[in-house]
Enzyme design. Structure first.
Site, mmCIF file in Angstrom:
data_model
loop_
_atom_site.group_PDB
_atom_site.id
_atom_site.type_symbol
_atom_site.label_atom_id
_atom_site.label_comp_id
_atom_site.label_asym_id
_atom_site.label_seq_id
_atom_site.Cartn_x
_atom_site.Cartn_y
_atom_site.Cartn_z
ATOM 1 C CE LYS A 1 24.331 19.998 68.664
ATOM 2 N NZ LYS A 1 23.412 19.148 67.879
ATOM 3 C CB SER B 1 27.454 21.207 64.787
ATOM 4 O OG SER B 1 26.437 21.578 63.875
ATOM 5 N NE ARG C 1 26.253 -28.506 51.343
ATOM 6 C CZ ARG C 1 27.157 -28.865 50.417
ATOM 7 N NH1 ARG C 1 27.390 -28.080 49.394
ATOM 8 N NH2 ARG C 1 27.841 -29.975 50.545
ATOM 9 C CG ASN D 1 26.838 17.100 67.895
ATOM 10 O OD1 ASN D 1 25.945 17.604 68.560
ATOM 11 N ND2 ASN D 1 27.177 17.557 66.706
#
Length: 432
Positions: free
Chosen positions: A266, A260, A299, A268
């Site tokens: 942290k 983080s 087309r 993550n």
């Protein structure tokens, strides 16, 4: 996106793919006598090492509506005057673009298959290691009944492998039909050239030119989306299981991975985030491709043009996602101890269903359910073990065998067909 894939699908790659189509067309036409002998070789010599101006080609898209028109003009200008008229003979811009896209996608689908096989191998290793590792099975985000981590991984692996087999069956057909898809001016030679072109380019032979029959694009797009969905399922499960309060698995550690910018503690689940982010984009691209499937007359008017970017970006996004899935499965950290801890989080109340089944013959279904639920709530509220609360319940005491009651409260003894499912999945996955 896969950075390797992005590098292999740049502007020069598209020019080279269109050039490969045009040169192959000249060779095929020369073989049939529609181009003088030696002309295709001259074209090769004059264009193979030519310096195409990609910026000029890109600028020409605005006036022509597609990349083939400025490419054909520029490449023709690089040819000697005596052979210019044989360039792009009998073809239309859609032939060039569609066939070039198929050529670009061919190595990408091969790379996806390699990654999916790698994921399958990693999943099999996890399945074998955790075939008997009990964990909480969760429904509606709540604890439900025990399963094994091995069977969870088996479902991940089957999802990816089903998508792999589906994608491997997708055909990449050559496109060649001329102005309105019937090889105008060339009669029966047109279909012969189409078939010969497919062989030379290593592409599939379509039944007919597919200018406004967009099944090939639909099949590729939805096939890629199926892989994205299977990958996203894994990423979502892993992300949920990595939550601090759950902690049953963790993504592979790597320097700086998951950190983080403001909270040093942290870790993550970044790989899961990357996978899910890519998958969400693929789902959006697939919606564009599906909605462009019905195209008018001979087309498309905007529908065909809308396909190019989402089709190629989907392939690049899925390849990037699978690169992350492979690393995730190969290095996933699994914590059986925390799985056991979470099984006991309710004091054993997760086993209320098998307890109710044990008590029902003696106490009746409704009373058995009420007692098992009441005991689970008491265990949770008083921080007691579920089996202890039950053992002291006046209606349970003496009604059932104490050992049978203990076994009914043991998650490891209530895993259903988990082990057999892992074996069955392993056999199916090992079918090449």
């Amino acid at each position: 996106m896969s950075q390797r894939a992005v590098a292999e699908c740049d502007d020069d790659a598209m020019v080279n793919a269109m050039l490969a189509f045009e040169l192959a067309l000249a060779e095929v036409q020369e073989t049939s006598g529609a181009v003088p002998a030696g002309v295709s070789q001259q074209m090769h010599e004059q264009l193979e090492n030519a310096a195409f101006n990609s910026e000029e080609i890109a600028a020409g898209i605005a006036s022509g509506g597609n990349v083939a028109i400025p490419f054909v003009k520029q490449s023709r200008s690089l040819l000697s005057d005596d052979i210019k008229r044989y360039w792009h003979q009998g073809a239309t811009s859609q032939d060039v673009v569609d066939s070039a896209l198929m050529l670009l996608l061919k190595p990408r689908l091969a790379a996806l298959d390699e990654l999916l096989v790698r994921c399958r191998s990693a999943a099999l290793t996890l399945m074998n290691a955790h075939a008997d590792t009990p964990m909480v099975g969760r429904t509606l985000m709540q604890q439900a009944l025990p399963v094994t981590f091995g069977v969870k991984v088996a479902h991940w692996a089957i999802g990816l492998e089903q998508a792999r087999r589906r994608l491997s069956a997708v055909e990449l057909p050559v496109q060649f039909g001329g102005a309105v898809g019937v090889h105008s001016g060339w009669d029966n030679l047109g279909l012969e050239w189409m078939d010969a072109l497919a062989e030379r380019l290593g592409l599939a032979v379509p039944v007919l030119p597919w200018h406004t029959d967009r099944y090939p694009i639909h099949a590729i797009g939805t096939g890629l989306d199926a892989v994205a969905g299977a990958a996203e399922k894994i990423a979502l499960d892993v992300a949920l299981l990595t939550q601090t309060e759950v902690g049953e698995v963790a993504e592979p550690s790597a320097p700086g991975m998951g950190e983080s910018s403001s909270m040093p503690h942290k870790r993550n689940p970044v790989r899961s985030a990357l996978i899910r982010g890519a998958a969400r984009q693929v789902h959006g691209h697939t919606s564009v491709l599906i909605n462009a499937a019905a195209q008018p007359l001979e087309r498309g008017l905007g529908e065909w043009h809308a396909e190019w970017a989402p089709l190629m970006e989907s392939a690049l996004l899925v390849e990037g996602a699978l690169e992350q899935v492979a690393v995730l499965l190969e290095g996933l950290e699994v914590y059986p101890g925390k799985m056991q801890r979470n099984l006991a989080a309710t004091g054993g109340g997760i086993m209320a269903e098998p307890v109710a089944r044990l008590l029902a013959p003696k106490l009746g279904v409704e009373r058995a359910k009420a007692i098992s639920a009441e005991a689970a709530e008491t265990a949770r509220r008083e921080a007691r073990t579920y089996s202890d609360v039950l053992a002291h319940h006046p209606d349970v005491k003496g009604a059932v065998d104490p050992e049978a009651l203990r076994n009914a409260c043991d998650p490891a003894l209530y895993l259903g067909s988990s082990a057999v499912q892992v074996m069955r999945a392993r056999k199916w996955l090992e079918i090449q």
